[in-house]
Design an enzyme around this catalytic site. Structure first.
Site, PDB file in Angstrom:
ATOM      1  N   LYS A   1      91.835  27.501   9.493  1.00 17.24           N
ATOM      2  CA  LYS A   1      90.406  27.230   9.730  1.00 17.24           C
ATOM      3  C   LYS A   1      90.150  25.740   9.963  1.00 17.24           C
ATOM      4  O   LYS A   1      89.480  25.361  10.934  1.00 17.24           O
ATOM      5  CB  LYS A   1      89.595  27.697   8.518  1.00 17.24           C
ATOM      6  CG  LYS A   1      88.200  27.125   8.467  1.00 17.24           C
ATOM      7  CD  LYS A   1      87.622  27.241   7.071  1.00 17.24           C
ATOM      8  CE  LYS A   1      86.427  26.381   6.880  1.00 17.24           C
ATOM      9  NZ  LYS A   1      86.600  25.182   6.088  1.00 17.24           N
TER      10      LYS A   1
ATOM     11  N   CYS B   1      77.917  21.651   1.960  1.00 14.05           N
ATOM     12  CA  CYS B   1      78.171  22.880   1.232  1.00 14.05           C
ATOM     13  C   CYS B   1      78.164  22.412  -0.214  1.00 14.05           C
ATOM     14  O   CYS B   1      77.927  21.234  -0.472  1.00 14.05           O
ATOM     15  CB  CYS B   1      79.442  23.582   1.692  1.00 14.05           C
ATOM     16  SG  CYS B   1      80.924  22.759   1.280  1.00 14.05           S
TER      17      CYS B   1
ATOM     18  N   ARG C   1      78.706  14.292   0.184  1.00 17.14           N
ATOM     19  CA  ARG C   1      79.740  14.250   1.216  1.00 17.14           C
ATOM     20  C   ARG C   1      79.397  13.152   2.219  1.00 17.14           C
ATOM     21  O   ARG C   1      78.914  13.403   3.311  1.00 17.14           O
ATOM     22  CB  ARG C   1      79.888  15.618   1.888  1.00 17.14           C
ATOM     23  CG  ARG C   1      80.351  16.671   0.891  1.00 17.14           C
ATOM     24  CD  ARG C   1      80.661  18.000   1.509  1.00 17.14           C
ATOM     25  NE  ARG C   1      81.906  17.991   2.267  1.00 17.14           N
ATOM     26  CZ  ARG C   1      82.466  19.100   2.754  1.00 17.14           C
ATOM     27  NH1 ARG C   1      81.908  20.274   2.543  1.00 17.14           N
ATOM     28  NH2 ARG C   1      83.590  19.028   3.431  1.00 17.14           N
TER      29      ARG C   1
ATOM     30  N   ASP D   1      91.318  22.464  -2.015  1.00 16.57           N
ATOM     31  CA  ASP D   1      90.872  23.761  -1.501  1.00 16.57           C
ATOM     32  C   ASP D   1      91.622  24.936  -2.141  1.00 16.57           C
ATOM     33  O   ASP D   1      91.332  26.090  -1.833  1.00 16.57           O
ATOM     34  CB  ASP D   1      91.019  23.806   0.035  1.00 16.57           C
ATOM     35  CG  ASP D   1      90.044  22.861   0.721  1.00 16.57           C
ATOM     36  OD1 ASP D   1      89.130  22.353   0.041  1.00 16.57           O
ATOM     37  OD2 ASP D   1      90.201  22.615   1.931  1.00 16.57           O
TER      38      ASP D   1
END
Ligand code: EPZ
Length: 423
Positions: free
Chosen positions: A22, A117, A122, A306
């Site tokens: 991704k 998100c 960020r 992640d």
């Protein structure tokens, strides 16, 4: 709104094939804006983030032809707009790559401030620093970022922070710049190398991707006329590795690059699991309760943030007390509150969480707070006793292709249920 209903516990067993990455795909798609020609991209993951990116490119005048659901032909010869649709880009973090790509191709770009998100602040100061070093004027106002330049000229860029996004954006902006650009303290993730390989296949001259110094010799034009296959997803592979461990199962993970998974393999061995490397696949198995561990997330080749929530599920059921230090994102322990609803004993404070291992988890209604939290809660549902209802699964659909189908083929009992929207 869809939800997943999971009945556990299941020991996952069988084979699974990993999709394209991704985080490489959402950088390679905007990188096609730099190509004055037609190219083909294969092994694109069939996920909502990729579909969203293709829609954004179409709005800019790019022609997109789907050959299969994982293969696309992209014609960027006639870009007719450098203002990315604000409603789409402001919801979508990886839209920041449009800045580097449009600036590189057209000398001007306007993109909505990338939406958060739920991982905490960020900032994009390092992206801006890179564009300015190449001569661009950048303005952030009224919820959008505007970058403009007459001519991009290569320069030295020192990244104050190791940033995946800023490294890729600096590459995108400098590929067609005049002269040589050097990026020091660059990020080294596999998808950085993949983006550089893609651009080099199309005629760019990028050297050193995968090390902390990247040199880009500007070229006049990228020609297209080539096919490129996206690298297998390191994070998806790691998710299935940790699912094998958490469920005390045995999974053959096909189409992965074991070298990209070394940091996960090392942790799995430490907590008592077994990993066999077959070159382009690996088998992960576990036949006992995991040992406790200390995990610290770091830029590649360190343990990836992640995969932090997924190893959190393993440590939640480990023997003894474990610790995770999250060093990349400030709010990546939100999943721990959901896991506690399932019987876990996790105390998260700031960037550290303490896991007092429990023997079993119990099914409960839980909410995915972001993509990787969603994957972790899905694993938790698979290993928990009874029924788990997992809500907000649109987060999972953003980044994992056919996830419930893949887990089902390993024996998990998962059903996707569509609930009518509340009026
Ligand atoms: C990429 O985000 C990934 N997203 C994230 O994956 C991943 O968590 C992250 O890299 C770290 O590996 C994509 O590739 C689309 P960074 P990115 O810039 O590029 C600070 C997922 O689940 N920073 O490497 O936005 C920042 O606050 C997602 O797939 C600055 O201070 O991350 C963070 O602490 C979530 N200034 C650290 O650097 C900047 O200008 C690393 O962020 C940029 C970043």
């Amino acid at each position: 709104m869809d939800k997943l209903v999971i009945h556990g516990p299941t020991k996952l067993k069988g084979e699974v094939t990993i999709s394209g990455a991704k985080n490489a795909a959402v950088a390679i798609l905007p990188a096609t804006l730099l190509i004055d020609g037609v190219c083909k991209i294969e092994n694109l993951p069939n996920i909502s983030d990729v579909k969203m990116y293709c829609k954004i490119l179409q709005e800019l005048g790019v022609k997109i032809k789907w050959i299969t659901e994982n293969e696309v032909e992209i014609d960027s010869r006639n870009i007719n707009c450098t203002q990315a649709p604000l409603d789409m880009t402001s919801k979508f973090r990886a839209s920041y790559y449009l800045l580097g790509a449009l600036l590189g191709r057209c000398g001007t770009a306007e993109v909505g401030l990338p939406g958060g998100c739920n991982l905490g602040a960020r900032p994009i100061d390092q992206h801006i620093k890179a564009f300015e070093a190449l001569g661009a004027k950048v303005e952030v106002a009224q919820g959008k970022i505007t970058a403009k330049v007459k001519k991009l000229v290569g320069n030295s860029i020192y990244m104050d922070i190791v940033s995946v996004g800023a490294t890729i954006n600096a590459i995108l902006a400098s590929v067609l710049a005049e002269g040589t650009t050097t990026i020091d303290n660059a990020a080294k993730e596999p998808h950085i190398v993949d983006v550089a390989n893609f651009l080099n296949t199309m005629g760019a001259d990028i050297r050193g991707a995968g090390t902390d110094v990247i040199k880009i010799n500007g070229v006049k034009k990228l020609h297209g006329k080539a096919s490129y296959s996206v690298v297998p997803d390191q994070i998806e592979a790691g998710t299935f590795m940790l699912a094998a461990v958490a469920s005390r199962g045995n999974i053959l993970i096909k189409n992965c690059i074991p070298e990209h998974l070394d940091c996960i393999t090392a942790k799995i061995l430490e907590i008592g699991g077994s990993v066999e490397d077959y070159g382009d696949s690996i088998r992960v198995s576990m036949n006992k309760r995991p040992n406790k561990a200390i995990v610290k997330t770091l830029p590649y080749p360190g343990y990836p943030t992640d995969l932090q929530p997924q190893i959190g599920v393993v440590l939640a059921i480990a023997e003894g007390t474990s610790t995770i230090h999250e060093s990349i994102w400030e709010s990546r322990f939100q999943y721990s509150f959901e896991l506690n609803k399932m019987g876990a004993k996790i105390t998260a404070q700031g960037k550290t969480a303490i896991f007092e291992g429990v023997k079993d988890l119990n099914g409960a209604p839980v909410y995915a707070t972001d993509l990787r939290a969603g994957a972790a809660l899905l694993i938790a549902g698979i290993i928990a006793d009874g029924e788990t209802q997992l809500y907000n699964i649109e987060h999972i659909d953003r980044g994992y292709e056919d996830i419930e189908e893949k887990f089902r083929s390993l024996g998990a009992n998962i059903e996707r249920v569509t609930e009518p929207d509340e009026k």
